[in-house]
Design a protein around this motif. Structure first.
Motif, short mmCIF file in Angstrom:
data_model
loop_
_atom_site.label_atom_id
_atom_site.label_comp_id
_atom_site.label_asym_id
_atom_site.label_seq_id
_atom_site.Cartn_x
_atom_site.Cartn_y
_atom_site.Cartn_z
N TRP A 37 41.26 30.05 39.14
CA TRP A 37 40.03 30.84 38.96
C TRP A 37 40.33 32.07 38.12
CZ3 TRP A 37 38.64 30.83 44.79
CH2 TRP A 37 37.97 29.65 45.11
N LYS A 38 41.42 32.75 38.46
CA LYS A 38 41.76 33.99 37.77
C LYS A 38 42.25 33.72 36.34
CE LYS A 38 42.69 38.41 37.42
NZ LYS A 38 41.64 39.39 37.29
N ARG A 39 43.15 32.78 36.18
CA ARG A 39 43.75 32.53 34.87
C ARG A 39 42.80 31.84 33.88
NH1 ARG A 39 49.83 30.68 36.39
NH2 ARG A 39 50.67 32.78 36.56
N GLN A 40 42.13 30.79 34.34
CA GLN A 40 41.33 30.00 33.41
C GLN A 40 39.88 30.44 33.31
OE1 GLN A 40 42.40 26.34 35.18
NE2 GLN A 40 44.45 26.43 34.31
N ARG A 41 39.32 30.92 34.42
CA ARG A 41 37.90 31.28 34.40
C ARG A 41 37.67 32.78 34.44
NH1 ARG A 41 34.03 27.36 37.47
NH2 ARG A 41 32.71 28.24 35.87
N GLN A 42 38.72 33.58 34.66
CA GLN A 42 38.64 35.04 34.77
C GLN A 42 37.67 35.46 35.87
OE1 GLN A 42 38.41 33.78 31.31
NE2 GLN A 42 40.62 33.79 31.50
N VAL A 43 37.66 34.71 36.97
CA VAL A 43 36.83 35.02 38.13
C VAL A 43 37.75 35.63 39.18
CG1 VAL A 43 35.45 34.05 40.01
CG2 VAL A 43 35.15 33.20 37.67
N ASP A 44 37.39 36.82 39.66
CA ASP A 44 38.18 37.47 40.71
C ASP A 44 37.67 37.04 42.08
OD1 ASP A 44 40.17 39.19 39.43
OD2 ASP A 44 38.43 40.17 38.53
N VAL A 45 38.55 37.18 43.07
CA VAL A 45 38.26 36.72 44.43
C VAL A 45 38.66 37.80 45.43
CG1 VAL A 45 38.81 34.96 46.17
CG2 VAL A 45 38.68 34.32 43.77
N ILE A 46 37.88 37.91 46.50
CA ILE A 46 38.28 38.66 47.69
C ILE A 46 38.20 37.67 48.84
CG2 ILE A 46 37.69 40.47 49.34
CD1 ILE A 46 36.50 42.07 47.06
N MET A 47 39.27 37.58 49.61
CA MET A 47 39.26 36.67 50.74
C MET A 47 40.18 37.16 51.85
SD MET A 47 41.46 33.51 49.12
CE MET A 47 41.00 32.41 50.38
N PRO A 48 39.82 36.89 53.10
CA PRO A 48 40.70 37.25 54.21
C PRO A 48 41.82 36.22 54.32
CG PRO A 48 38.69 36.27 55.05
CD PRO A 48 38.55 36.33 53.57
N LEU A 49 43.00 36.67 54.69
CA LEU A 49 44.12 35.76 54.91
C LEU A 49 44.21 35.42 56.39
CD1 LEU A 49 46.96 37.28 52.69
CD2 LEU A 49 45.37 35.43 52.15
#
Length: 190
Positions: free
Chosen positions: A67-79
């Motif tokens: 998502w980050k590398r190819q689509r430049q979409v950032d994510v927030i997620m709980p681990l």
């Protein structure tokens, strides 16, 4: 054996409302990430610069990296609590002891931890963590919740502010699961 369906949805937030954009349906036995991966890889509503709030069911370092590398979409997620990245982020936050007040919960504190990706081998992009500390009444000790993001510009207060938008999404999931969307009328024979 169980019969049923799994429904994956991507909800796009528009100001104060939301809209379901892509939807995927599969047999109950299909793993959640296997159902969601094609939906998320090809969804035209995810554009460069978007910020996606993901839940623990979408924990997959490879997908997060693409998502980050190819689509430049950032994510927030709980681990998950048992992940090495969670434990490392919690320990680093305690060692740095640079806690700030939580922006909306007076009994909680937050800290920013940079560079937790090396502790998550499947993730190949830089991650920062917002560690949220709260008092666990049953365990009678402070407990952390670790939120990671691929957005390197976000501060700890902004990570938790964005994550607080998640409850707005949860009622849709609850309605869908409780029969409000009448998914029980779907038949396995048709």
């Amino acid at each position: 054996m169980s019969r049923g369906y799994k429904l994956a949805t991507l909800r796009t937030r528009l100001d104060s409302a939301g809209r379901l954009t892509p939807v995927a349906l599969s047999a109950l036995q299909m793993p959640e990430m296997a159902l969601c991966r094609p939906l998320l890889e090809k969804a035209p509503v995810l554009r460069a610069g978007d910020l996606r709030l993901a839940d623990r069911g979408c924990i997959d370092g490879t997908t997060l990296s693409s998502w980050k590398r190819q689509r430049q979409v950032d994510v927030i997620m709980p681990l998950k609590a048992n992940m090495l990245a969670t434990q490392e982020a919690s320990q680093l936050a305690e060692m740095a002891n640079e806690w700030q007040a939580h922006p909306s919960r007076t009994a909680q504190s937050i800290a920013l931890v940079r560079g937790v990706a090396p502790r998550w081998t499947e993730c190949e992009v830089p991650l920062h963590a917002g560690v949220r500390r709260f008092w666990h009444t049953k365990k009678k000790r402070p407990e952390p919740i670790v939120l990671v993001t691929t957005d390197q510009e976000l501060s700890a207060p902004w990570i938790v502010r964005h994550d607080e938008e998640r409850p707005e999404i949860e009622p849709d999931d609850e309605q869908r699961k409780s029969g409000g969307w009448q998914c029980q009328k779907l038949s396995a024979t048709r």
